[in-house]
Motif scaffolding. Structure first.
Motif, PDB file in Angstrom:
ATOM      1  N   TYR A 102      -1.372  33.081  38.714  1.00  0.00           N
ATOM      2  CA  TYR A 102      -1.146  31.696  39.118  1.00  0.00           C
ATOM      3  C   TYR A 102      -1.855  30.790  38.122  1.00  0.00           C
ATOM      4  CZ  TYR A 102      -1.266  27.313  41.639  1.00  0.00           C
ATOM      5  OH  TYR A 102      -1.122  25.990  41.984  1.00  0.00           O
ATOM      6  N   ASP A 103      -1.094  29.819  37.591  1.00  0.00           N
ATOM      7  CA  ASP A 103      -1.648  28.871  36.625  1.00  0.00           C
ATOM      8  C   ASP A 103      -1.989  27.588  37.377  1.00  0.00           C
ATOM      9  OD1 ASP A 103      -1.902  26.852  34.659  1.00  0.00           O
ATOM     10  OD2 ASP A 103      -0.665  28.014  33.263  1.00  0.00           O
ATOM     11  N   ILE A 104      -3.226  27.089  37.246  1.00  0.00           N
ATOM     12  CA  ILE A 104      -3.598  25.914  38.055  1.00  0.00           C
ATOM     13  C   ILE A 104      -2.858  24.638  37.637  1.00  0.00           C
ATOM     14  CG2 ILE A 104      -5.904  26.791  38.725  1.00  0.00           C
ATOM     15  CD1 ILE A 104      -6.953  24.425  36.876  1.00  0.00           C
ATOM     16  N   SER A 105      -2.151  24.683  36.504  1.00  0.00           N
ATOM     17  CA  SER A 105      -1.368  23.500  36.135  1.00  0.00           C
ATOM     18  C   SER A 105      -0.024  23.461  36.880  1.00  0.00           C
ATOM     19  CB  SER A 105      -1.141  23.446  34.623  1.00  0.00           C
ATOM     20  OG  SER A 105      -0.282  24.490  34.223  1.00  0.00           O
ATOM     21  N   SER A 106       0.288  24.527  37.652  1.00  0.00           N
ATOM     22  CA  SER A 106       1.558  24.582  38.378  1.00  0.00           C
ATOM     23  C   SER A 106       1.641  23.478  39.421  1.00  0.00           C
ATOM     24  CB  SER A 106       1.706  25.913  39.127  1.00  0.00           C
ATOM     25  OG  SER A 106       1.417  26.983  38.285  1.00  0.00           O
ATOM     26  N   SER A 107       2.888  23.106  39.759  1.00  0.00           N
ATOM     27  CA  SER A 107       3.062  22.043  40.765  1.00  0.00           C
ATOM     28  C   SER A 107       3.212  22.638  42.168  1.00  0.00           C
ATOM     29  CB  SER A 107       4.273  21.189  40.404  1.00  0.00           C
ATOM     30  OG  SER A 107       5.358  22.026  40.128  1.00  0.00           O
ATOM     31  N   TRP A 108       3.268  23.953  42.261  1.00  0.00           N
ATOM     32  CA  TRP A 108       3.385  24.614  43.578  1.00  0.00           C
ATOM     33  C   TRP A 108       2.091  25.317  43.957  1.00  0.00           C
ATOM     34  CZ3 TRP A 108       2.865  29.896  42.704  1.00  0.00           C
ATOM     35  CH2 TRP A 108       3.130  30.310  41.380  1.00  0.00           C
ATOM     36  N   GLU A 109       1.942  25.555  45.237  1.00  0.00           N
ATOM     37  CA  GLU A 109       0.752  26.258  45.742  1.00  0.00           C
ATOM     38  C   GLU A 109       1.073  27.735  45.887  1.00  0.00           C
ATOM     39  OE1 GLU A 109      -2.248  24.639  47.588  1.00  0.00           O
ATOM     40  OE2 GLU A 109      -1.724  23.153  46.040  1.00  0.00           O
ATOM     41  N   PRO A 110       0.157  28.616  45.575  1.00  0.00           N
ATOM     42  CA  PRO A 110       0.472  30.045  45.752  1.00  0.00           C
ATOM     43  C   PRO A 110       0.543  30.416  47.237  1.00  0.00           C
ATOM     44  CG  PRO A 110      -1.807  29.762  45.073  1.00  0.00           C
ATOM     45  CD  PRO A 110      -1.192  28.405  45.070  1.00  0.00           C
ATOM     46  N   GLN A 111       1.481  31.298  47.579  1.00  0.00           N
ATOM     47  CA  GLN A 111       1.646  31.732  48.974  1.00  0.00           C
ATOM     48  C   GLN A 111       0.464  32.585  49.426  1.00  0.00           C
ATOM     49  OE1 GLN A 111       4.354  30.905  51.097  1.00  0.00           O
ATOM     50  NE2 GLN A 111       4.669  29.440  49.422  1.00  0.00           N
ATOM     51  N   GLU A 112       0.031  33.443  48.525  1.00  0.00           N
ATOM     52  CA  GLU A 112      -1.134  34.290  48.822  1.00  0.00           C
ATOM     53  C   GLU A 112      -2.007  34.363  47.569  1.00  0.00           C
ATOM     54  OE1 GLU A 112       0.853  38.627  48.270  1.00  0.00           O
ATOM     55  OE2 GLU A 112       1.301  37.533  50.126  1.00  0.00           O
ATOM     56  N   PRO A 113      -3.290  34.714  47.726  1.00  0.00           N
ATOM     57  CA  PRO A 113      -4.159  34.705  46.545  1.00  0.00           C
ATOM     58  C   PRO A 113      -3.616  35.606  45.426  1.00  0.00           C
ATOM     59  CG  PRO A 113      -5.446  35.003  48.552  1.00  0.00           C
ATOM     60  CD  PRO A 113      -3.997  35.111  48.943  1.00  0.00           C
ATOM     61  N   PRO A 114      -3.516  35.059  44.210  1.00  0.00           N
ATOM     62  CA  PRO A 114      -3.027  35.856  43.084  1.00  0.00           C
ATOM     63  C   PRO A 114      -4.123  36.780  42.553  1.00  0.00           C
ATOM     64  CG  PRO A 114      -3.614  33.672  42.350  1.00  0.00           C
ATOM     65  CD  PRO A 114      -3.887  33.703  43.823  1.00  0.00           C
ATOM     66  N   GLN A 115      -3.738  37.665  41.631  1.00  0.00           N
ATOM     67  CA  GLN A 115      -4.750  38.541  41.026  1.00  0.00           C
ATOM     68  C   GLN A 115      -5.405  37.888  39.802  1.00  0.00           C
ATOM     69  OE1 GLN A 115      -1.608  41.275  41.384  1.00  0.00           O
ATOM     70  NE2 GLN A 115      -2.909  42.916  42.136  1.00  0.00           N
ATOM     71  N   ILE A 116      -4.629  37.013  39.144  1.00  0.00           N
ATOM     72  CA  ILE A 116      -5.195  36.280  37.994  1.00  0.00           C
ATOM     73  C   ILE A 116      -4.985  34.783  38.220  1.00  0.00           C
ATOM     74  CG2 ILE A 116      -5.188  36.005  35.470  1.00  0.00           C
ATOM     75  CD1 ILE A 116      -3.559  38.627  35.292  1.00  0.00           C
TER      76      ILE A 116
END
Ligand SMILES: Nc1ncnc2c1ncn2[C@@H]1O[C@H](COP(=O)(O)OP(=O)(O)OP(=O)(O)O)[C@@H](O)[C@H]1O
Ligand SMILES: [Mg+2]
Length: 287
Positions: A102-116
């Motif tokens: 998951y890249d923090i510059s993304s405009s969406w929120e992750p559904q579940e915690p990513p590994q990176i």
């Protein structure tokens, strides 16, 4: 046995458990062997050295070892886009793409915690903008992309995404690996601030369950001014260098464990090679 003596035993067992140093693998076999199995959990390790000595690749090994062990990784890269980190790592036998990112510059929120969780220059830009807006009411404060407070906020955002920063309570204690490549980018225009910035970062982002690798780039001409701030606050320093290429007429890289708290470490320099398909290989110096 009386309840009194059993609680004393429990206490001493607890103290013993707390005193045991948990070792975190560096992802490089020879290095782990040279430092009693790995770096102490919760420590901050400075990776210092001149251009091309292998600092970024050392970080990749560290992150890769974490992913394989089930540790989430926060990867801050100011030097290259994460896509290029992935590409470089793949050439050396590490497949970061097989883990959720998951890249923090993304405009969406992750559904579940990513590994990176990736923080690159675009992520820092987004955080700097948010901070500037939040403090816009009072006027004057504008946050720069390569500013230590921007980095602090970005790392805290990454912790939140991983669920290790619970509002108003104690976070869960899952072990997380933090990589910042490079930290010296944050004081490139004011090297005298290196020590204060390193300290500010450690105070705000250090956790008992976060073990960090922080890269410091040494310029050949300004060795001391550039790297020293971080070396003081770090629990460990892995220093890399290469022989004068004009004299040696080839690349001869070395690495030495300059310091590592709570560890009886190897005290000589290793020869360091970077092998295609494999990555870093260290060789003990012959006596
Ligand atoms: N696929 C590969 N096979 C063999 N060696 C490689 C490969 N990819 C990179 N290298 C070597 O690794 C070097 C780069 O290492 P790295 O990026 O870790 O250096 P660095 O210390 O981070 O440098 P900088 O301070 O410029 O960021 C290259 O110059 C090259 O010699
Ligand atoms: Mg690098």
């Amino acid at each position: 046995m009386s309840s009194g003596s059993s609680s004393v035993m429990d206490y001493s067992k607890r103290v013993k458990q707390r005193d045991e140093i948990v070792r975190i693998s560096t992802g490089i076999k020879e290095l782990d062997e040279a430092i009693e199995g790995g770096v102490p959990r919760g420590s901050w390790i400075a990776i210092t050295g001149e251009p091309g000595t292998g600092k970024s690749i050392l970080c990749m090994h560290y992150a890769w070892a974490g992913l394989k062990a089930g540790d989430p990784v926060v990867y801050v890269t100011t030097e290259a886009e994460f896509r290029d980190v992935i590409r470089q790592a793949r050439q050396l036998g590490m497949d970061f793409e097989s883990y959720s990112t998951y890249d923090i510059s993304s405009s969406w929120e992750p559904q579940e915690p990513p590994q990176i969780v990736v923080v690159d220059i675009f992520g820092l830009l987004k955080v700097a903008r948010q901070l500037s807006e939040e403090h816009g009411e009072e006027g004057a404060r504008r946050y720069a992309v390569l500013e230590i407070q921007t980095l602090v906020a970005a790392i805290r955002e990454a912790y939140k995404i991983l669920g290790i920063l619970k509002e108003g309570g104690r976070g869960v204690t899952k072990h997380v690996r933090l990589v910042v490549d490079s930290l010296s980018a944050f004081w490139a225009d004011k090297p005298a601030m290196a020590r204060k910035y390193s300290y500010d970062l450690k105070v705000s982002t250090h956790r008992e369950n976060v073990t960090a690798y922080l890269v410091s780039q040494y310029a050949m001409t300004t060795k001391s001014t550039f790297g020293f701030g971080l070396e003081h606050i770090a629990d460990g320093v892995f220093h890399l260098w290469m022989e004068d290429v004009e004299k040696a007429r080839e690349i001869r890289r070395y690495m030495i464990i300059k310091k590592l708290r709570m560890t009886n470490h190897y005290r000589k320099a290793f020869r360091l090679d970077i092998e295609p398909g494999y990555g870093v290989r260290l060789y003990y110096e012959k006596d």
